[in-house]
Design a protein around this motif. Sequence first.
Motif, PDB file in Angstrom:
ATOM      1  N   ALA A   2       0.820  -1.223   0.000  1.00  0.00           N
ATOM      2  CA  ALA A   2       0.000   0.000   0.000  1.00  0.00           C
ATOM      3  C   ALA A   2       0.850   1.269   0.000  1.00  0.00           C
ATOM      4  N   VAL A   3       2.177   1.124  -0.027  1.00  0.00           N
ATOM      5  CA  VAL A   3       3.081   2.275  -0.156  1.00  0.00           C
ATOM      6  C   VAL A   3       3.832   2.188  -1.480  1.00  0.00           C
ATOM      7  N   LEU A   4       4.482   1.056  -1.708  1.00  0.00           N
ATOM      8  CA  LEU A   4       5.197   0.832  -2.974  1.00  0.00           C
ATOM      9  C   LEU A   4       4.506  -0.210  -3.848  1.00  0.00           C
ATOM     10  N   ILE A   5       3.779  -1.130  -3.211  1.00  0.00           N
ATOM     11  CA  ILE A   5       3.180  -2.248  -3.943  1.00  0.00           C
ATOM     12  C   ILE A   5       1.678  -2.310  -3.657  1.00  0.00           C
ATOM     13  N   ASP A   6       0.903  -2.447  -4.713  1.00  0.00           N
ATOM     14  CA  ASP A   6      -0.550  -2.550  -4.606  1.00  0.00           C
ATOM     15  C   ASP A   6      -0.933  -4.017  -4.467  1.00  0.00           C
ATOM     16  N   TRP A   7      -1.341  -4.406  -3.264  1.00  0.00           N
ATOM     17  CA  TRP A   7      -1.801  -5.772  -3.013  1.00  0.00           C
ATOM     18  C   TRP A   7      -3.213  -5.698  -2.456  1.00  0.00           C
ATOM     19  N   ASN A   8      -4.132  -6.425  -3.056  1.00  0.00           N
ATOM     20  CA  ASN A   8      -5.518  -6.350  -2.608  1.00  0.00           C
ATOM     21  C   ASN A   8      -6.248  -7.652  -2.934  1.00  0.00           C
ATOM     22  N   PRO A   9      -6.762  -8.359  -1.913  1.00  0.00           N
ATOM     23  CA  PRO A   9      -7.496  -9.608  -2.163  1.00  0.00           C
ATOM     24  C   PRO A   9      -8.704  -9.422  -3.073  1.00  0.00           C
ATOM     25  N   HIS A  10      -9.242  -8.199  -3.133  1.00  0.00           N
ATOM     26  CA  HIS A  10     -10.410  -7.953  -3.976  1.00  0.00           C
ATOM     27  C   HIS A  10     -10.137  -8.311  -5.431  1.00  0.00           C
ATOM     28  N   TYR A  11      -8.898  -8.087  -5.887  1.00  0.00           N
ATOM     29  CA  TYR A  11      -8.581  -8.348  -7.296  1.00  0.00           C
ATOM     30  C   TYR A  11      -8.885  -9.795  -7.673  1.00  0.00           C
ATOM     31  N   MET A  12      -8.518 -10.713  -6.796  1.00  0.00           N
ATOM     32  CA  MET A  12      -8.745 -12.134  -7.077  1.00  0.00           C
ATOM     33  C   MET A  12     -10.177 -12.542  -6.751  1.00  0.00           C
ATOM     34  N   TYR A  13     -10.675 -12.120  -5.588  1.00  0.00           N
ATOM     35  CA  TYR A  13     -11.991 -12.603  -5.149  1.00  0.00           C
ATOM     36  C   TYR A  13     -13.146 -12.043  -5.977  1.00  0.00           C
ATOM     37  N   ARG A  14     -12.904 -10.958  -6.684  1.00  0.00           N
ATOM     38  CA  ARG A  14     -13.963 -10.471  -7.597  1.00  0.00           C
ATOM     39  C   ARG A  14     -14.208 -11.459  -8.739  1.00  0.00           C
ATOM     40  N   THR A  15     -13.234 -12.313  -9.021  1.00  0.00           N
ATOM     41  CA  THR A  15     -13.422 -13.327 -10.075  1.00  0.00           C
ATOM     42  C   THR A  15     -14.161 -14.547  -9.531  1.00  0.00           C
ATOM     43  N   ILE A  16     -14.311 -14.621  -8.200  1.00  0.00           N
ATOM     44  CA  ILE A  16     -14.975 -15.761  -7.565  1.00  0.00           C
ATOM     45  C   ILE A  16     -16.403 -15.415  -7.165  1.00  0.00           C
ATOM     46  N   PHE A  17     -16.570 -14.246  -6.536  1.00  0.00           N
ATOM     47  CA  PHE A  17     -17.890 -13.848  -6.046  1.00  0.00           C
ATOM     48  C   PHE A  17     -18.590 -12.965  -7.068  1.00  0.00           C
TER      49      PHE A  17
END
Length: 201
Positions: free
Chosen positions: A11-26
């Motif tokens: 969240a400072v240098l790297i964008d990591w977010n579980p939403h990116y993957m779970y949006r393909t599931i839910f």
Amino acid sequence: MINTIIFDLGAVLIDWNPHYMYRTIFPNEQEMKDFLANVCTSDWNEEQDAGRSLAEGTELLVQQFPQHEANIRAFYGRWTEMLGDAFEGTVQIFKELNESGKYKIYALTNWSAETFPRAQAKFDFLNWFDGIVVSGTEKMRKPAPEFYQILLDRYDVNPTESLFIDDNYRNILAAEKMGINCIHFTSPEQLRQELTAQNLL
């Protein structure tokens, strides 16, 4: 006088977010948010950041929520899909600080030792640091004072001559209690303004 800069990564240098993957599931956004708020929670993920193995963390959750087994296993099974891009504005700041030759630059990150190599494979700028302290490797994480102390001791850093940058205010407060100067990160633009105001950039 500041001679050491310490970056958080996520969240400072790297964008990591579980939403990116779970949006393909839910199919439903609220269902996804409920799952992440109640099943694969931030607190649960932080235990893996603190050194618990991915396998153990996954099995514990599957036992608790057997009806969600497939979605739980997807968290680390498809973890790379949660890894977004670098925040280029912050990377550019890092580059300028690094090229100035004025500072030692380190990273202090809450990150699983098992998933961190995947980030290293993706982001070349992780090779620019003078050292990286990863919570999963050390078996402790921010905001534990002992975790900050590992970096200070390992690289002979004087806290009063260092600046710590993190998006999580909890982690900022812990660092300040140890005498470390801090910037609470909200955006690359805000970080650049604050560094410039302090004549560090």
